[in-house]
Design a protein around this motif. Structure first.
Motif, mmCIF file in Angstrom:
data_model
loop_
_atom_site.group_PDB
_atom_site.id
_atom_site.type_symbol
_atom_site.label_atom_id
_atom_site.label_comp_id
_atom_site.label_asym_id
_atom_site.label_seq_id
_atom_site.Cartn_x
_atom_site.Cartn_y
_atom_site.Cartn_z
ATOM 1 N N UNK A 119 38.406 37.217 54.496
ATOM 2 C CA UNK A 119 39.756 36.659 54.429
ATOM 3 C C UNK A 119 40.418 36.959 53.092
ATOM 4 N N UNK A 120 39.671 36.831 52.010
ATOM 5 C CA UNK A 120 40.231 37.108 50.683
ATOM 6 C C UNK A 120 40.589 38.580 50.527
ATOM 7 N N UNK A 121 39.793 39.481 51.123
ATOM 8 C CA UNK A 121 40.070 40.916 51.015
ATOM 9 C C UNK A 121 41.372 41.296 51.703
ATOM 10 N N UNK A 122 41.799 40.502 52.666
ATOM 11 C CA UNK A 122 43.046 40.783 53.378
ATOM 12 C C UNK A 122 44.215 39.985 52.847
ATOM 13 N N UNK A 123 43.999 39.246 51.762
ATOM 14 C CA UNK A 123 45.062 38.407 51.189
ATOM 15 C C UNK A 123 46.013 39.284 50.378
ATOM 16 N N UNK A 124 46.979 38.638 49.728
ATOM 17 C CA UNK A 124 47.929 39.387 48.901
ATOM 18 C C UNK A 124 47.190 40.094 47.758
ATOM 19 N N UNK A 125 47.758 41.212 47.242
ATOM 20 C CA UNK A 125 47.006 42.086 46.334
ATOM 21 C C UNK A 125 46.394 41.399 45.123
ATOM 22 N N UNK A 126 47.131 40.526 44.423
ATOM 23 C CA UNK A 126 46.578 39.942 43.207
ATOM 24 C C UNK A 126 45.366 39.059 43.487
ATOM 25 N N UNK A 127 45.206 38.578 44.715
ATOM 26 C CA UNK A 127 44.025 37.800 45.106
ATOM 27 C C UNK A 127 42.931 38.726 45.622
ATOM 28 N N UNK A 128 43.324 39.752 46.373
ATOM 29 C CA UNK A 128 42.347 40.623 47.024
ATOM 30 C C UNK A 128 41.702 41.629 46.075
ATOM 31 N N UNK A 129 42.387 42.035 45.012
ATOM 32 C CA UNK A 129 41.898 43.143 44.185
ATOM 33 C C UNK A 129 40.492 42.936 43.641
ATOM 34 N N UNK A 130 40.155 41.791 43.005
ATOM 35 C CA UNK A 130 38.779 41.656 42.507
ATOM 36 C C UNK A 130 37.737 41.706 43.614
ATOM 37 N N UNK A 131 38.061 41.176 44.789
ATOM 38 C CA UNK A 131 37.130 41.227 45.917
ATOM 39 C C UNK A 131 36.956 42.667 46.386
ATOM 40 N N UNK A 132 38.055 43.389 46.503
ATOM 41 C CA UNK A 132 37.990 44.786 46.953
ATOM 42 C C UNK A 132 37.211 45.659 45.979
ATOM 43 N N UNK A 133 37.323 45.367 44.710
ATOM 44 C CA UNK A 133 36.682 46.215 43.706
ATOM 45 C C UNK A 133 35.195 45.904 43.524
ATOM 46 N N UNK A 134 34.808 44.626 43.691
ATOM 47 C CA UNK A 134 33.447 44.248 43.303
ATOM 48 C C UNK A 134 32.566 43.713 44.432
ATOM 49 N N UNK A 135 33.111 43.224 45.512
ATOM 50 C CA UNK A 135 32.288 42.537 46.506
ATOM 51 C C UNK A 135 31.330 43.501 47.213
ATOM 52 N N UNK A 136 30.025 43.191 47.224
ATOM 53 C CA UNK A 136 29.069 44.032 47.948
ATOM 54 C C UNK A 136 29.001 43.707 49.434
ATOM 55 N N UNK A 137 29.781 42.741 49.904
ATOM 56 C CA UNK A 137 29.706 42.303 51.296
ATOM 57 C C UNK A 137 30.665 43.046 52.210
ATOM 58 N N UNK A 138 31.535 43.880 51.649
ATOM 59 C CA UNK A 138 32.501 44.606 52.472
ATOM 60 C C UNK A 138 31.846 45.842 53.077
ATOM 61 N N UNK A 139 31.945 45.999 54.378
ATOM 62 C CA UNK A 139 31.361 47.138 55.075
ATOM 63 C C UNK A 139 32.234 48.381 54.892
ATOM 64 N N UNK A 140 31.625 49.554 55.096
ATOM 65 C CA UNK A 140 32.360 50.809 54.939
ATOM 66 C C UNK A 140 33.570 50.862 55.875
ATOM 67 N N UNK A 141 33.380 50.397 57.109
ATOM 68 C CA UNK A 141 34.486 50.441 58.070
ATOM 69 C C UNK A 141 35.638 49.558 57.615
ATOM 70 N N UNK A 142 35.294 48.398 57.022
ATOM 71 C CA UNK A 142 36.345 47.513 56.510
ATOM 72 C C UNK A 142 37.115 48.183 55.381
ATOM 73 N N UNK A 143 36.400 48.845 54.489
ATOM 74 C CA UNK A 143 37.050 49.512 53.360
ATOM 75 C C UNK A 143 37.947 50.646 53.832
ATOM 76 N N UNK A 144 37.480 51.419 54.798
ATOM 77 C CA UNK A 144 38.299 52.517 55.327
ATOM 78 C C UNK A 144 39.578 51.971 55.947
ATOM 79 N N UNK A 145 39.452 50.864 56.684
ATOM 80 C CA UNK A 145 40.631 50.258 57.294
ATOM 81 C C UNK A 145 41.592 49.733 56.237
ATOM 82 N N UNK A 146 41.061 49.149 55.169
ATOM 83 C CA UNK A 146 41.918 48.637 54.093
ATOM 84 C C UNK A 146 42.628 49.773 53.369
ATOM 85 N N UNK A 147 41.937 50.901 53.185
ATOM 86 C CA UNK A 147 42.556 52.063 52.551
ATOM 87 C C UNK A 147 43.691 52.592 53.412
#
Length: 482
Positions: A78-106
């Protein structure tokens, strides 16, 4: 019980207090020994806080959970899909995000989201490929500068294709050690095209001439890059040139007349499909083997005499020194031009036009090198003369003459500087000047000698300085003479 009280309180608390309480609850989830009931209640409270109206609450949660492998996966998603200033640290550091999730976010995220993903440590190759394919220029730059990312060759090529016109990306890519020869050629092509369009847009030169100059600059860069490639890398480069339509008779003739026989041989291997050893034996042997190879490679029949003459000349004079940048060999070009002119039926033959242009380019390059060498030699001689005028040779001094008087007379008197009009300006020279004779910039070879002289005792310091200048003059004289 405590969590339930927290849920009751947080509904009416101010935003700042809710954020601090959320931070504390998130930390408790990670480090405290909560009972199963309290942990379940805490997770429910945190999930509820994802809908809080204040972004400070979700920001506090993101700060705590961003780099943790024990964070609740649902909250991380949920945090990874939030507004950018909230999502950025999660997107950059969280080890729980799957490759497919990252590709979709990109694919669906903003440039800031793409940049955050590009900065991840050990970014998977598929995610990096997604950024290279659809990412913003800023995200591509972050990706190229990330030392923890392995980029596939096709991803590098795609970045050059999409953003190679930006100087920052070109500079960052050239710092990488994993660039293939084909990617370097693509970068050189981008630089040439960018400069040509810039010059043509400002009416400095005509568009046609700009295009031709860009093509020639690309060819020279290509040969420089190809001369450093070997084996599979060179074969891949030639294949890339063939696929892009850049592998033509003009380029191969330039390669041969520049002494880059490895490029010419690799091109024949690519175009004919024959083994390398067989190609070498046919191309550089006696007989009609070269004509057969060129015919099989589908080179224009009009260019065959030029290739034949170039190979014959190289067999006659031996291998050409190809150290340094690729440069047309003037003698070889003029010899081939003379051979082709003698058998040409028209002075306007395209091959003759090309060879004449090569001859002009080779002559101008030889003239530049000659002038550069002459200027360097003259500058060195002028420096020697300045040192000899400014410093007396120690062997010609005697202690009875008074060293201090001699040094003062030579350094302070006008006559010792103005005798030769060519060096009248030397009086204004100082170590602060950006002079071509500045000791520390152009003659660092002699700097280690200072340590020897500084080590002398104070009584001999002036003599040591004079000896240093005299030895510098002697060494420079020997270098110029050599």
């Amino acid at each position: 019980m405590i969590v339930r009280q927290f849920i009751s309180w947080v509904r009416t608390a101010p935003a700042g207090e809710r954020a601090e309480a959320t931070r504390a609850l998130a930390r408790a989830w990670l480090v405290s020994d909560l009972s199963d009931d309290d942990r379940l209640a805490a997770e429910g409270a945190l999930l509820m806080l994802l809908d809080d109206a204040s972004p400070l609450v979700r920001q506090a949660m993101a700060d705590v959970f961003a780099a943790s492998a024990d964070a609740p996966p649902a909250i991380i998603a949920a945090l990874a899909a939030d507004q950018p200033d909230i999502a950025l640290p999660v997107l950059e550091f969280s080890p729980l995000l799957a490759d497919a999730d990252l590709v979709d976010l990109v694919a669906t995220g903003s440039a800031a989201v793409q940049c955050a993903v590009a900065r991840r440590v050990n970014l998977p190759v598929p995610v990096a490929a997604a950024i290279a394919e659809v990412g913003d220029a800023a995200a591509a730059l972050e990706l190229v500068e990330n030392p923890h990312v392995t980029l596939a060759p096709f991803s590098l090529a795609r970045i050059v294709e999409r953003h190679g016109d930006l100087a920052a990306i070109r500079e960052a890519m050239l710092q990488r050690d994993d660039l293939t020869a084909s990617v370097r050629v693509a970068l050189a092509t981008k630089v040439s095209a960018t400069l040509a369009s810039y010059a043509a847009a400002r009416d400095w030169i005509t568009p046609d001439r700009a295009s031709r100059m860009a093509a020639e600059a690309t060819e020279r860069s290509l040969l420089d890059i190809a001369s450093l490639a070997e084996g599979e890398d060179l074969a891949a480069l030639v294949h890339h040139l063939r696929e892009s339509g850049e592998l033509n008779a003009g380029l191969m003739l330039r390669a041969l007349l520049s002494g880059r026989t490895n490029v010419f041989t690799a091109a024949l291997v690519e175009l004919t499909g024959l083994p390398s050893q067989r190609v070498v034996a046919l191309a550089y042997g006696r007989g009609a083997g070269l004509d057969a190879l060129l015919t099989k490679a589908e080179f224009p029949a009009a260019t065959v005499p030029a290739f034949r003459a170039a190979v014959a000349a190289m067999n006659e004079v031996g291998a050409i020194d190809t150290q340094g940048v690729a440069r047309l060999q003037r003698g070889l070009v003029e010899w081939v031009l003379a051979q082709c002119e003698s058998g040409a039926t028209s002075a306007h033959d395209p091959l003759l036009v090309l060879l004449r242009r090569f001859a002009v380019e080779a002559a101008r390059e030889d003239a530049r090198l000659f002038c550069d060498d002459a200027a360097t030699e003259i500058d060195a001689q002028r420096f020697v003369a300045m040192i000899e005028q400014a410093s007396p040779v120690a062997d010609e001094m005697s202690e009875d003459e008074g060293l201090e008087d001699v040094v003062a007379e030579d350094w302070m008197g006008e006559e010792s500087f103005v005798e030769d009009e060519a060096f009248a300006d030397a009086q204004s020279w100082s170590a602060d000047d950006d002079s071509e004779f500045f000791y520390e910039s152009d003659f660092d070879d002699y700097a280690p000698m200072d340590e020897h002289y500084v080590a002398l005792n104070d009584d001999n310091a002036a003599i040591a300085a004079a000896n240093l200048d005299a030895e510098i003059a002697l060494l420079v004289r020997e270098r110029v003479a050599a």
